[in-house]
Design a protein around this motif. Structure first.
Motif, mmCIF file in Angstrom:
data_model
loop_
_atom_site.group_PDB
_atom_site.id
_atom_site.type_symbol
_atom_site.label_atom_id
_atom_site.label_comp_id
_atom_site.label_asym_id
_atom_site.label_seq_id
_atom_site.Cartn_x
_atom_site.Cartn_y
_atom_site.Cartn_z
ATOM 1 N N PHE A 92 49.531 7.612 22.544
ATOM 2 C CA PHE A 92 50.463 6.633 23.123
ATOM 3 C C PHE A 92 50.682 5.485 22.170
ATOM 4 O O PHE A 92 49.944 5.288 21.211
ATOM 5 C CB PHE A 92 49.897 6.089 24.431
ATOM 6 N N PHE A 94 50.330 2.369 23.110
ATOM 7 C CA PHE A 94 49.114 1.591 23.323
ATOM 8 C C PHE A 94 47.976 2.599 23.364
ATOM 9 O O PHE A 94 48.136 3.701 23.882
ATOM 10 C CB PHE A 94 49.226 0.799 24.626
ATOM 11 N N TYR A 96 45.184 3.115 24.799
ATOM 12 C CA TYR A 96 44.659 3.705 26.027
ATOM 13 C C TYR A 96 43.311 4.375 25.860
ATOM 14 O O TYR A 96 43.147 5.545 26.163
ATOM 15 C CB TYR A 96 45.645 4.736 26.590
ATOM 16 N N LEU A 98 39.227 4.308 26.934
ATOM 17 C CA LEU A 98 38.464 3.871 28.099
ATOM 18 C C LEU A 98 37.342 2.950 27.633
ATOM 19 O O LEU A 98 36.447 3.373 26.906
ATOM 20 C CB LEU A 98 37.877 5.090 28.820
ATOM 21 N N GLU A 100 35.004 1.781 29.218
ATOM 22 C CA GLU A 100 33.702 2.049 29.838
ATOM 23 C C GLU A 100 32.850 2.984 28.974
ATOM 24 O O GLU A 100 31.672 3.171 29.244
ATOM 25 C CB GLU A 100 33.881 2.705 31.216
ATOM 26 N N PHE A 101 33.495 3.594 27.970
ATOM 27 C CA PHE A 101 32.771 4.579 27.160
ATOM 28 C C PHE A 101 32.794 4.168 25.700
ATOM 29 O O PHE A 101 33.689 3.444 25.260
ATOM 30 C CB PHE A 101 33.427 5.952 27.294
ATOM 31 N N LYS A 105 32.303 8.838 22.846
ATOM 32 C CA LYS A 105 32.446 9.460 24.171
ATOM 33 C C LYS A 105 33.922 9.606 24.543
ATOM 34 O O LYS A 105 34.328 10.596 25.151
ATOM 35 C CB LYS A 105 31.716 8.591 25.211
ATOM 36 N N LEU A 109 35.388 13.190 25.734
ATOM 37 C CA LEU A 109 35.714 13.474 27.141
ATOM 38 C C LEU A 109 36.629 14.685 27.365
ATOM 39 O O LEU A 109 36.290 15.565 28.151
ATOM 40 C CB LEU A 109 36.298 12.230 27.815
ATOM 41 N N PRO A 110 37.792 14.773 26.673
ATOM 42 C CA PRO A 110 38.635 15.963 26.911
ATOM 43 C C PRO A 110 37.920 17.254 26.526
ATOM 44 O O PRO A 110 38.113 18.288 27.162
ATOM 45 C CB PRO A 110 39.851 15.724 26.013
ATOM 46 N N LEU A 112 34.624 17.761 26.761
ATOM 47 C CA LEU A 112 33.664 18.061 27.829
ATOM 48 C C LEU A 112 34.391 18.659 29.027
ATOM 49 O O LEU A 112 33.910 19.582 29.677
ATOM 50 C CB LEU A 112 32.915 16.786 28.241
ATOM 51 N N ARG A 158 40.879 11.777 19.548
ATOM 52 C CA ARG A 158 40.747 12.322 20.896
ATOM 53 C C ARG A 158 41.796 13.415 21.128
ATOM 54 O O ARG A 158 41.511 14.445 21.728
ATOM 55 C CB ARG A 158 40.917 11.204 21.934
#
Ligand code: ATP
Ligand code: MG
Lengths: 226, 419
Positions: A92, A94, A96, A98, A100-101, A105, A109-110, A112, A158
């Motif tokens: 994107f 921006f 974007y 997370l 929190e991670f 991580k 994530l994708p 996992l 990512r």
């Protein structure tokens, strides 16, 4: 095996609020494997709208969309989520990420979610992607401890984690300065030439577009050059 | 979709805003704590009040009632079978109150496996003589040891030693109210007049305090022999057989059974104290209602916090979805968040609830009408803890359900375009 990985057939999109406007008018085109395509056009001509449809996030359209030979119309939300997870990497404007991670991580994530590799392997792959993008030193930081350019590179890592069929970007360099834009462009270029990664990037930056192999130009919901 | 990832993502989202999480958990904890404490306390009080009556009331009482003879001689005469007879010459017999064959009945009852214990009893109407005034009274002749085993007699004997009643001939344990009126101290000799007009002298060996002052003004206790002597009856004379069962709920059926079997009046505790039962179940209902209300309020707290959390996490949800998480994954994540708050907050609540009840259990509570109670009563019923635990999970699940569904429906395009 066909070389076409993404095909749009007469994609038409209306917005109904506040007035019914046709934003995309029977858009048809296709993208081949390992093509680096940029999409340009005036502001408001419908580039983002098209990209959201192509990335399966927007399902409210007419026409046909094939990704990897599979029709995307009338599929369940969970199936589309799976397609996005497996076959599409999205970057994107921006970043974007997370907060929190950790950076690592975020990239993992994708992977996992896909569940194709064990957690250890996913971590290893994530580190490799970060290395390709030259930010493996920042792996354990929090996203909000990174610069804008670094964040965008994390987002690209990512997008790469599941070795997607195609990477789509909506003005991924739009928020970056000249220098960082160049870095990101070079990364895309490298992905295309060395890793034969297909890319579809919406941009306002004509210099950026000029350097890509193929340019799709839009105007008022039509494709005028491709 | 693998559970570990869901839990992992949920935990990260929870810990990222741990203060908010804590507030939500504290809401649940408070609700459960109050639920446990309130129920333990209220049902402790309830049990105590029930005990006032129930501990001392036999589950089944067997007795004879003075009734008119069902058949008058004229009814037996064949010539007048079809006539309306109004000659009633036979009056109730004097000894009708006595239970005949009491010894075999008691033996039969003691052999019944459903019976916890049997205690015989005699009620004797008397007048307590105070100077020239006579006060009406009732002397209960009891088997002191059985009475104590079944109906906790000793706990109600507040002064003096209850066992003296058995060991001292012609002794009496006076009701506290009666003793005060008579100004009788322990060791004093008092005089009573029986319903037949005979006078007896009895030695006061203790005071009896039931907690119900109307009773204490009238009732006194003597042992069986003394009561039989008062009434001028022989040693087999008994007017009541009190039965305590293992299961109080069987009382109504067994009362009927005994009535038919022994051909005697039998009344069960539920019939004798129906108004009492109603009162106690209404009190239980009220405490449950208050407890459940507390939990629902806590549930709304969780609902609000999860809702807020979802608004804050819109971007994150959109990103998760854009990168391949499905709506149901997002739903599971938020349900997991809600349930974790419920489990954590609920467990703490059960613990604090236990602690708070234990604390209340230590607070002194002295009242003249309840001689046996020294601290506030608490009922540590495991059922409350089970209900509290289950309810905390159910409310948090419900509180999480709608926000989670909303999160699962968030359209990533709207969020991403919105920037
Ligand atoms: N949710 C919406 N409701 C109604 N109209 C919309 C909505 N989103 C976009 N539009 C309209 O659709 C047209 C295309 O929008 P889109 O975002 O695709 O443009 P764009 O080519 O990406 O422009 P830019 O280069 O500025 O990003 C615009 O005219 C816009 O006003
Ligand atoms: Mg746009």
């Amino acid at each position: 095996m066909s070389d076409i990985i993404l095909e749009a057939k007469k994609i038409t999109k209306y917005f109904h609020d506040p007035l019914t406007v046709q934003v995309l008018k029977e858009i048809s085109f296709s993208i081949n494997r390992s093509e680096f395509v940029s999409v340009i056009g005036k502001s408001g001509c419908g580039k983002s709208t098209l990209l959201y449809i192509l990335s399966t996030m927007d399902t409210d359209y007419e026409g046909e969309l094939f990704i990897d030979g599979m029709a995307m119309r009338n599929r369940k939300e969970a199936e589309l989520a799976k397609v996005r997870n497996e076959k599409i990497g999205f970057v994107f404007q921006f970043h974007y990420l997370l907060n929190e991670f950790s950076v690592l991580k975020n990239v993992m994530l994708p992977g996992l979610k896909l569940g194709k590799y064990s957690e250890k392997e996913v971590e290893h792959r994530a580190m490799e992607k970060l290395k390709i993008l030259g930010i493996d030193n920042e792996a354990l930081k929090n996203p909000n401890q990174l610069s804008g350019g670094q964040k965008q590179r994390v987002a690209i890592a990512r997008a790469l984690i599941n070795d997607p069929l195609i990477i789509m970007g909506d003005e991924p360099t739009g928020n970056l300065d000249k220098k960082n834009s160049e870095i990101v462009f070079n990364i895309f270029q490298e992905l295309a030439s060395e890793y034969h990664q297909s890319l579809l990037i919406v941009t306002h930056d004509n210099e950026f577009a000029a350097k890509t192999k193929r340019i799709i130009e839009m105007e008022d919901g039509n494709i005028i050059r491709m | 979709m693998n559970v570990k990832l869901i839990v992992d993502v949920s935990r990260s989202l929870l810990l990222a805003r741990w203060k908010q999480t804590l507030v939500a958990a504290i809401g649940v904890t408070f609700g459960i704590t109050m639920f446990i404490t309130l129920l333990s306390f209220m049902s402790g009080l309830n049990d105590m009040l029930d005990g006032l009556i129930l501990n001392r009331t036999p589950h089944i009482r067997l007795y004879n009632e003075i009734q008119a003879s069902e058949q008058q001689p004229v009814d037996l005469y064949p010539a007048y079978k079809k006539h309306h007879n109004f000659v009633r010459s036979i009056k109730p017999k004097d000894e009708l109150l006595q239970i005949h064959n009491s010894a075999p009945i008691i033996d039969a009852l003691k052999k019944d496996s459903r019976v916890f214990g049997v205690a015989p009893k005699i009620t004797a109407q008397v007048f307590y003589n105070v100077g020239s005034i006579d006060l009406t009274g009732v002397i209960n002749g009891i088997d002191v040891e059985e009475e104590n085993r079944l109906f906790f007699f000793s706990t109600y004997v507040t002064s003096g030693n209850y066992i003296d009643l058995k060991n001292t001939p012609n002794s009496i344990v006076l009701g506290k109210g009666a003793a005060e009126k008579m100004m009788a101290a322990i060791g004093d000799i008092i005089q009573v007049t029986t319903s037949k007009g005979e006078r007896f002298q009895l030695k006061v060996v203790g005071y009896f305090q039931s907690g119900i002052s109307e009773i204490d003004k009238v009732q006194s206790y003597a042992n069986l022999n003394t009561a039989q002597k008062l009434l001028g009856e022989s040693t087999g004379y008994i007017t009541d057989i009190q039965v305590k069962l293992n299961d109080i709920l069987q009382a109504p059926n067994m009362a009927k059974e005994y009535h038919d079997k022994f051909n005697i009046e039998a009344i069960d505790i539920q019939t004798a104290n129906s108004q009492f039962e109603t009162g106690s179940s209404v009190r239980t209902l009220i405490s449950y209602a208050v407890g459940v209300t507390l939990l629902i309020v806590a549930g709304f707290g969780i609902y609000n916090i999860l809702n807020m959390m979802i608004y804050e996490k819109m971007d994150s949800i959109a990103i998760l979805k854009a990168t391949g998480f499905s709506g149901s994954d997002v739903n599971k994540i938020f349900i997991t968040i809600a349930l974790s708050i419920g489990i954590f907050g609920g467990a703490l609540g059960l613990l604090f609830g236990f602690g708070l009840s234990a604390l209340i259990d230590q607070i002194p509570f002295n009242t003249a009408s309840l001689p046996t109670v020294k601290t506030y009563p608490i009922n540590y019923n495991p059922r409350f803890y089970m209900i509290g635990g289950i309810f905390s999970l159910v409310t948090t699940y419900m509180a999480g359900y709608f926000p989670s569904r909303k999160a699962s429906k968030i359209d990533p395009v709207v969020i991403i375009r919105g920037k």
